[in-house]
Each structure stands twice: as structure tokens, then as C-alpha cells.
Write an enzyme that holds these catalytic residues in place. Sequence first.
Site, PDB file in Angstrom:
ATOM      1  N   CYS B 115      44.724  57.618 -13.086  1.00 20.10           N
ATOM      2  CA  CYS B 115      44.091  57.405 -14.389  1.00 20.10           C
ATOM      3  C   CYS B 115      44.228  58.721 -15.123  1.00 20.10           C
ATOM      4  O   CYS B 115      43.555  59.690 -14.780  1.00 20.10           O
ATOM      5  CB  CYS B 115      42.621  57.031 -14.231  1.00 20.10           C
ATOM      6  SG  CYS B 115      41.757  57.010 -15.814  1.00 20.10           S
ATOM      7  N   CYS B 118      40.816  59.623 -17.319  1.00 16.75           N
ATOM      8  CA  CYS B 118      39.571  60.041 -16.655  1.00 16.75           C
ATOM      9  C   CYS B 118      39.784  59.892 -15.151  1.00 16.75           C
ATOM     10  O   CYS B 118      40.596  60.616 -14.594  1.00 16.75           O
ATOM     11  CB  CYS B 118      38.356  59.270 -17.168  1.00 16.75           C
ATOM     12  SG  CYS B 118      38.561  57.493 -17.312  1.00 16.75           S
ATOM     13  N   CYS B 120      39.502  56.431 -13.465  1.00 17.28           N
ATOM     14  CA  CYS B 120      39.338  55.014 -13.145  1.00 17.28           C
ATOM     15  C   CYS B 120      39.940  54.728 -11.780  1.00 17.28           C
ATOM     16  O   CYS B 120      41.038  55.195 -11.461  1.00 17.28           O
ATOM     17  CB  CYS B 120      40.020  54.143 -14.199  1.00 17.28           C
ATOM     18  SG  CYS B 120      39.269  54.313 -15.821  1.00 17.28           S
TER      19      CYS B 120
END
Lengths: 94, 209
Positions: B115, B118, B120
Amino acid sequence: MAAFRVGDRVRVRTNDPPTHMRTPAFLRGKVGVIERDQGPFGRPEDLAYGRAPRVGTVYRVRFRQREVWPDYRGGPRDTVAADLFEHWLDREAS
Amino acid sequence: MSHDHDDHDHDDHDHRPPQPDDPVSRYEALEQALRELLIEKGVVTADGLRRTMEVLESASPENGARIVARAWSDPAFKELLLQDGQAAVASLGMGPTGRFVVVENTPERHNVIVCTLCSCYPRFVLGFPPAWYKSRDYRARVVHEPRAVLAEFGLKLSDDTEVVVSDSTAEIRYMVLPQQPPETKGWPEEKLAGLITRDCLIGTAVARA
């Protein structure tokens, strides 16, 4: 109604609005191919501010690494895929 | 915690890990205030939060290993898993997962998950991600030079293998279905599950017998 079909070529918009979004900078302006319709999702640009979200289709879009990174070292078939909201995509002539 | 610090001097802090009853830090105070407000305003309930934490903390890569072992053993399950990940996972009594997509490794193709925005991660199936998965170094590099990053994990891919990096940029969560080592065909599911580690499910390793 979904705007794109699997196999369609799309270009990611180059906007840079001062808002929360989920479109990575490294893919903006790049051309990829729709791989999968992921279904309807609320826009992060609305959800982040507690507004009732406008809903649109999210697509898994595949990009050739050599298109994304001109200095890419690796096979010509290597790809990167991301899940992108339809309002960030424009149809690209094939 | 004691260790020597010959090379640098820092009297301003110690290296003791945080203790459960330490004074609250700025961010803990912020979290506590926000949580209390959300409960007070009826947005969430204390019991709902507790249950969510319980589910998250009980999820682990073992769930992913069970899913993969079933997919290796049952072609119909594998087909469902690749078409509709959340339905397949629900059929094993796990979840709900949210939108869950499983990508398949083949002799021609290797998948890896990241990700970039961020961190995820399919937490409701696999639990919390490893620290390196959340690092800027991994997130920035694996989309740009996946082969070099995978080599650092000890995974050297042939030039002929197609590398597919999946960047979890929206609400879809990804897991890799690793290739089954050919010599393990016909093994019982429980034994197969023992071959599948967390990194196989992220794509930074392959399953080995």
C-alpha cells in the site's frame, strides 16, 4: 452504470486538488488497462470530510512498469496495478 | 532493557518499551478523547470497539494459510477464491473481510502486495502487518524496483517471470495465492497449511516444502 469495461485503455488524471484522495502521484498522467471492476465505492474526497459520498465504480487498473518508470529495470511484461476511482480516469484511444 | 551505548550518548531518553500503565502520551490522549466522544455521541459503542479489537487481534497469517491450503486441495474453492474472495473466506467461517481480492502466482507470474499511500493490509484475515510493510522504504521501493526488493528478501526471480505489484489504493484488500510446491500434491490440508508463511501471502516469499 460502469463507465469502463475490462480491457479499456485509460489515462489517470493529473489533477492535484488540495483534498484527501486515494490516487497515488506516481500513476497520475499514466496510461493503463482496466483489469477488473471492483464495484461501487464512496469517494474518499467526500468521506474524509464527513460528507455524504458521491458513489462511483472503482477499477483495478494495470500499468506497464516501463510506462510508469522510464528507468525501470526488469522485464517488459512487469506491471503495477492499483484500484482507482472512475472520476480519476479518462478514456484513452487504443 | 539493558545494552551498551559506546557509540552514542543519549541521556534524554531510555529504551524501555512502553508499559501498559505509563502516563498517557499526546497521541494516546488524543485517541482516548476521540474514542470517548464517539461513544458519547452514539457513533460507536464500547462493546462494538471491544469486539472489533478482539477480531483484529485474533486474526493471523494462520487464517491465510488455511485459505491457501484449501485452495490447493479443492479446485472449486480455488475458483471461488479468485472470483469472489470475500465469499470464499466467509465459506470457511472467517470474516467479514470487506472487499477481498486474491491474486494467483503461476509459473509465469509472481505477485506482491503493497500500500503506497499508507499501510492497507487484509487485517481481518491476516491480523496486523509486519513493521517493514508499513515502512516508507518498502512502500516506495517495491513499486519501482520490485525485483531488487524481492532479492533482498532472498527471492530471486527469473527474468522471464512477470512481476505484478498490487498497490492497495482503495478499499480492496489483497492476498497472494502462492504456488503449491509440486512435491506436496495430495498432502493433507493441515500439513500444507504449515508450509505457508505470512510473507508468502504478501508475495515477498514463496512456499517451499
